[in-house]
Enzyme design. Structure first.
Site, PDB file in Angstrom:
ATOM      1  N   GLY A  27       0.785  -1.231   0.000  1.00 27.27           N
ATOM      2  CA  GLY A  27       0.000   0.000   0.000  1.00 27.27           C
ATOM      3  C   GLY A  27       0.813   1.274   0.000  1.00 27.27           C
TER       4      GLY A  27
ATOM      5  CG  ASN B  24      -3.003   7.909  -1.016  1.00 24.30           C
ATOM      6  OD1 ASN B  24      -2.807   6.708  -0.861  1.00 24.30           O
ATOM      7  ND2 ASN B  24      -3.349   8.432  -2.172  1.00 24.30           N
TER       8      ASN B  24
ATOM      9  CD  GLU C 138       7.938   2.788   3.864  1.00 18.89           C
ATOM     10  OE1 GLU C 138       7.023   2.020   3.489  1.00 18.89           O
ATOM     11  OE2 GLU C 138       8.878   3.143   3.130  1.00 18.89           O
TER      12      GLU C 138
ATOM     13  CB  VAL D 114       5.627   5.841 -12.119  1.00 19.95           C
ATOM     14  CG1 VAL D 114       6.253   5.230 -13.365  1.00 19.95           C
ATOM     15  CG2 VAL D 114       4.175   6.247 -12.401  1.00 19.95           C
TER      16      VAL D 114
ATOM     17  CD  GLU E 269      -5.147   0.773  -9.480  1.00 15.49           C
ATOM     18  OE1 GLU E 269      -5.039   1.948  -9.899  1.00 15.49           O
ATOM     19  OE2 GLU E 269      -5.964  -0.027  -9.954  1.00 15.49           O
TER      20      GLU E 269
ATOM     21  N   GLY F 284       0.993   6.408 -10.104  1.00 13.45           N
ATOM     22  CA  GLY F 284       0.761   7.845 -10.018  1.00 13.45           C
ATOM     23  C   GLY F 284       0.094   8.433 -11.249  1.00 13.45           C
TER      24      GLY F 284
ATOM     25  CB  CYS G  33      -3.093   8.130  -7.271  1.00 13.20           C
ATOM     26  SG  CYS G  33      -4.667   7.305  -6.964  1.00 13.20           S
TER      27      CYS G  33
ATOM     28  CD  GLU H 299       1.779  11.171  -8.407  1.00 18.72           C
ATOM     29  OE1 GLU H 299       2.769  10.451  -8.211  1.00 18.72           O
ATOM     30  OE2 GLU H 299       0.613  10.754  -8.322  1.00 18.72           O
TER      31      GLU H 299
ATOM     32  CD  GLU I  76      -6.585  -1.472  -6.344  1.00 19.63           C
ATOM     33  OE1 GLU I  76      -6.601  -0.294  -5.977  1.00 19.63           O
ATOM     34  OE2 GLU I  76      -6.053  -2.397  -5.681  1.00 19.63           O
TER      35      GLU I  76
HETATM   36  P1  NAD Z   1       5.920   4.525  -2.911  1.00 18.10           P
HETATM   37  O1  NAD Z   1       6.031   4.053  -4.300  1.00 18.10           O
HETATM   38  O2  NAD Z   1       7.067   5.227  -2.312  1.00 18.10           O
HETATM   39  O3  NAD Z   1       5.610   3.300  -1.921  1.00 18.10           O
HETATM   40  C1  NAD Z   1       4.489   2.473  -2.112  1.00 18.10           C
HETATM   41  C2  NAD Z   1       4.700   1.184  -1.336  1.00 18.10           C
HETATM   42  O4  NAD Z   1       5.699   0.401  -1.982  1.00 18.10           O
HETATM   43  C3  NAD Z   1       5.160   1.361   0.105  1.00 18.10           C
HETATM   44  O5  NAD Z   1       4.483   0.429   0.921  1.00 18.10           O
HETATM   45  C4  NAD Z   1       6.641   1.031   0.035  1.00 18.10           C
HETATM   46  O6  NAD Z   1       7.179   0.549   1.239  1.00 18.10           O
HETATM   47  C5  NAD Z   1       6.648  -0.052  -1.020  1.00 18.10           C
HETATM   48  N1  NAD Z   1       7.919  -0.255  -1.724  1.00 18.10           N
HETATM   49  C6  NAD Z   1       8.872   0.657  -1.996  1.00 18.10           C
HETATM   50  N2  NAD Z   1       9.883   0.081  -2.692  1.00 18.10           N
HETATM   51  C7  NAD Z   1       9.555  -1.228  -2.860  1.00 18.10           C
HETATM   52  C8  NAD Z   1      10.183  -2.333  -3.503  1.00 18.10           C
HETATM   53  N3  NAD Z   1      11.349  -2.202  -4.110  1.00 18.10           N
HETATM   54  N4  NAD Z   1       9.551  -3.523  -3.483  1.00 18.10           N
HETATM   55  C9  NAD Z   1       8.331  -3.662  -2.896  1.00 18.10           C
HETATM   56  N5  NAD Z   1       7.709  -2.648  -2.269  1.00 18.10           N
HETATM   57  C10 NAD Z   1       8.301  -1.437  -2.250  1.00 18.10           C
HETATM   58  O7  NAD Z   1       4.580   5.396  -2.879  1.00 18.10           O
HETATM   59  P2  NAD Z   1       4.032   6.343  -1.711  1.00 18.10           P
HETATM   60  O8  NAD Z   1       4.950   7.503  -1.629  1.00 18.10           O
HETATM   61  O9  NAD Z   1       3.755   5.529  -0.506  1.00 18.10           O
HETATM   62  O10 NAD Z   1       2.638   6.789  -2.322  1.00 18.10           O
HETATM   63  C11 NAD Z   1       2.497   7.826  -3.210  1.00 18.10           C
HETATM   64  C12 NAD Z   1       2.401   7.327  -4.625  1.00 18.10           C
HETATM   65  O11 NAD Z   1       1.366   6.356  -4.725  1.00 18.10           O
HETATM   66  C13 NAD Z   1       2.037   8.403  -5.607  1.00 18.10           C
HETATM   67  O12 NAD Z   1       2.783   8.273  -6.784  1.00 18.10           O
HETATM   68  C14 NAD Z   1       0.571   8.135  -5.886  1.00 18.10           C
HETATM   69  O13 NAD Z   1       0.115   8.622  -7.115  1.00 18.10           O
HETATM   70  C15 NAD Z   1       0.511   6.662  -5.806  1.00 18.10           C
HETATM   71  N6  NAD Z   1      -0.851   6.210  -5.529  1.00 18.10           N
HETATM   72  C16 NAD Z   1      -1.559   5.575  -6.500  1.00 18.10           C
HETATM   73  C17 NAD Z   1      -2.857   5.178  -6.279  1.00 18.10           C
HETATM   74  C18 NAD Z   1      -3.664   4.488  -7.334  1.00 18.10           C
HETATM   75  O14 NAD Z   1      -4.626   3.814  -6.998  1.00 18.10           O
HETATM   76  N7  NAD Z   1      -3.340   4.598  -8.600  1.00 18.10           N
HETATM   77  C19 NAD Z   1      -3.451   5.417  -5.035  1.00 18.10           C
HETATM   78  C20 NAD Z   1      -2.693   6.058  -4.057  1.00 18.10           C
HETATM   79  C21 NAD Z   1      -1.390   6.449  -4.317  1.00 18.10           C
END
Ligand code: NAD
Length: 485
Positions: A151, A154, A180, A231, A251, A253, A285, A382, A459
């Site tokens: 996850g 947000n 985290e 992304v 899902e 950005g 997002c 973004e 989803e």
């Molecule tokens: P992030 O990509 O930094 O982290 C997302 C999750 O991935 C976290 O739980 C993180 O610990 C995990 N992660 C990081 N590196 C990993 C790896 N190498 N292997 C496996 N897991 C890993 O994103 P964020 O900063 O938590 O969230 C913001 C982003 O999420 C924005 O880009 C936003 O657009 C996107 N988002 C998309 C949707 C959607 O449904 N399309 C919904 C909410 C947020």
């Protein structure tokens, strides 16, 4: 933090809370004050192993229950979530900083909708009968096996439910790793599912950073990975999943366009732009962060927008009168402030906001830039914060080309009274989740997801069932087998 809904340990595995303080401590900071309210511990390899082994062991018995039995448990969990909405909303506010005014209507409620909807569908998952003369083929919709959910920060309750509910409805088990940054809410989802009768091991939650996510994604027992994140993370997780030929839902950005034609109802368009940029302080997002406004109504639109943004109530998120909360972390606040400075330096016209708010916590004023051009950083990247870019346009053809000129393709919206044009424009926009005279509605009945770099798979809705199941096809021969020799 003392709160009735506070989870009692870091992980939830095999039907119970599990603690292991030898993992890296992860402080949980309340975004409205900057204070540490509790801490969890990242999963050690032993915890990851325990969670995966539990999910693997529980899956086949869960899949062998009837869909109606599985669905009943999910629907019971939905009822419990609704009964405890207030406590769960307060916890969501502690986890994310989002105002209670929002969390009371958008988080546990949306999670409960997913549990109820997929609970209802679980008993209806059937295959097909395909007649072939005397012979026939029948198909069976089967679970994938062990699924991993990862996850973003947000919507911690919603994301756990949007992934968990369809996965479980189809007979899969899941190990879910929350962000985290917001580790608390998914634990409550697990707790409530078990209270509703979920067999131990079917839905597990482990904490940790990217490396814990990476360990889950690469484990050979895992059949599917569903990620909500950025992304760059999506590219890494997709590549790691491909190594094991695993199913994925991504899902990711966006930098979505919202197009306002000069025949639009201005107040509705302004309302859409506010919902699509400032809800959850812009940490959504699918936000329509590139607001293209046709030149004829530009100044009228901007004046009304500035007036309504001025009505935002920033302050204590636990006060239900507050309509605008802080950024989730100090780091995210600094990233967003950096984008605001770039907007100013690259020549965009600041209409309102533009600063960190003068109070404790990670608050940024809702910010609107006008005269933004396609090449400016704030129009290309973004931001994931409360920063709206307003761009001008003349013609439909021009705006469609400019709206599509991005690597992203999550959402798109159009405001116009001309319905023929609305459908034509939406038909030409490269986006997965679109809106006409509205923005950012996400009912569980509608598919949600992106095209291009914004993601793979969908989803919600019946589409999510396809993304958490596979089809077995069985040829049945009634006569003798003919062979060449
Ligand atoms: P992030 O990509 O930094 O982290 C997302 C999750 O991935 C976290 O739980 C993180 O610990 C995990 N992660 C990081 N590196 C990993 C790896 N190498 N292997 C496996 N897991 C890993 O994103 P964020 O900063 O938590 O969230 C913001 C982003 O999420 C924005 O880009 C936003 O657009 C996107 N988002 C998309 C949707 C959607 O449904 N399309 C919904 C909410 C947020």
């Amino acid at each position: 933090m003392t709160h009735p809904a506070k989870p009692t340990a870091s992980h939830f595995i095999n039907g119970a809370y599990v603690e292991d303080t030898s993992g890296t401590p992860i402080p949980v900071i309340y975004a409205a004050t900057g204070e540490e309210i509790t801490k969890v511990y990242a999963a050690t390899p032993a915890i990851v192993e325990q969670a995966l082994a539990s999910a693997k062991a529980a899956q086949s018995a869960w899949a062998k229950m009837t869909g109606t039995e599985r669905g009943r448990i999910l629907r019971r969990a939905a009822d419990i979530m609704r009964e405890r909405n207030h406590d769960l909303s307060v916890l969501e506010t502690y986890d994310t900083g989002k105002p209670l005014q929002e969390t009371l209507v958008a988080d546990a409620t949306s999670g409960a909708d997913a549990l109820e909807y997929f609970g209802g569908l679980a008993g209806s998952l059937t295959g097909e009968h395909i007649p072939l003369g005397e012979d026939w083929v029948y198909t069976v919709r089967e679970a994938l096996g062990v699924c991993v959910g990862i996850g973003a920060w947000n919507y911690p309750t919603q994301i756990a439910c949007w992934k968990g509910a369809p996965a479980l409805a189809c007979g899969n088990s899941m190990v879910f790793k929350p962000s985290e940054t917001t580790p608390l809410c998914a634990l409550k989802v697990a707790e409530i599912l078990h209270e509703a009768g979920l067999p131990a091991g079917v839905f597990n939650v482990v904490q940790g950073m990217g490396e814990v996510g990476g360990a889950l994604v690469t484990d050979p027992r895992v059949d599917k990975v569903s990620l909500t994140g950025s992304v760059p993370t999506g590219k890494k997780v997709y590549a790691a999943a491909a190594e094991g030929m695993k199913h994925v839902t991504m899902e990711l950005g966006g930098k979505s366009p919202m197009i306002v034609f000069d025949d639009a109802d201005i107040d509705n368009a302004v309302g859409g732009a506010i919902n699509g940029n400032f809800y959850s302080s812009g940490q959504v997002c699918s936000n329509g962060t590139r607001v293209f406004v046709q030149k004829g109504i530009k100044e009228k639109f901007l004046a009304r927008l500035a007036e309504r943004v001025g009505n935002a109530v920033m302050g204590d998120p636990m006060d239900e009168a507050t309509s605008f909360g802080p950024m989730v972390t100090k780091n995210q606040m600094n990233i967003v402030l950096g984008y605001i400075e770039k907007g100013k330096a690259e020549g965009a016209r600041l209409i309102c906001g533009g600063n960190r708010a003068d109070q404790s916590g990670w608050f940024i004023e809702p910010t609107v830039f006008a005269d933004v051009t396609d090449d400016m950083t704030i129009a290309r990247e973004e931001i994931f914060g409360p920063v709206m870019s307003v761009l001008d346009f003349d013609t439909e053809e021009e705006v469609v080309a400019r709206a599509n000129d991005t690597e992203f393709g999550l959402s798109a919206g159009v405001f116009t009274k001309d319905f023929t044009r609305a459908h034509r424009v939406i038909g030409n926009l490269e986006a997965g989740s679109c809106f006409i005279n509205s923005y950012n509605d996400a009912p569980v009945e509608a598919p949600f997801g992106g095209v291009k770099a914004s993601g793979v798979g969908r989803e919600n809705s019946k589409e999510a069932i396809k993304n958490f199941s596979q089809v077995k096809s069985v040829y049945v021969r009634m006569g003798d087998v003919e062979a060449a020799f």
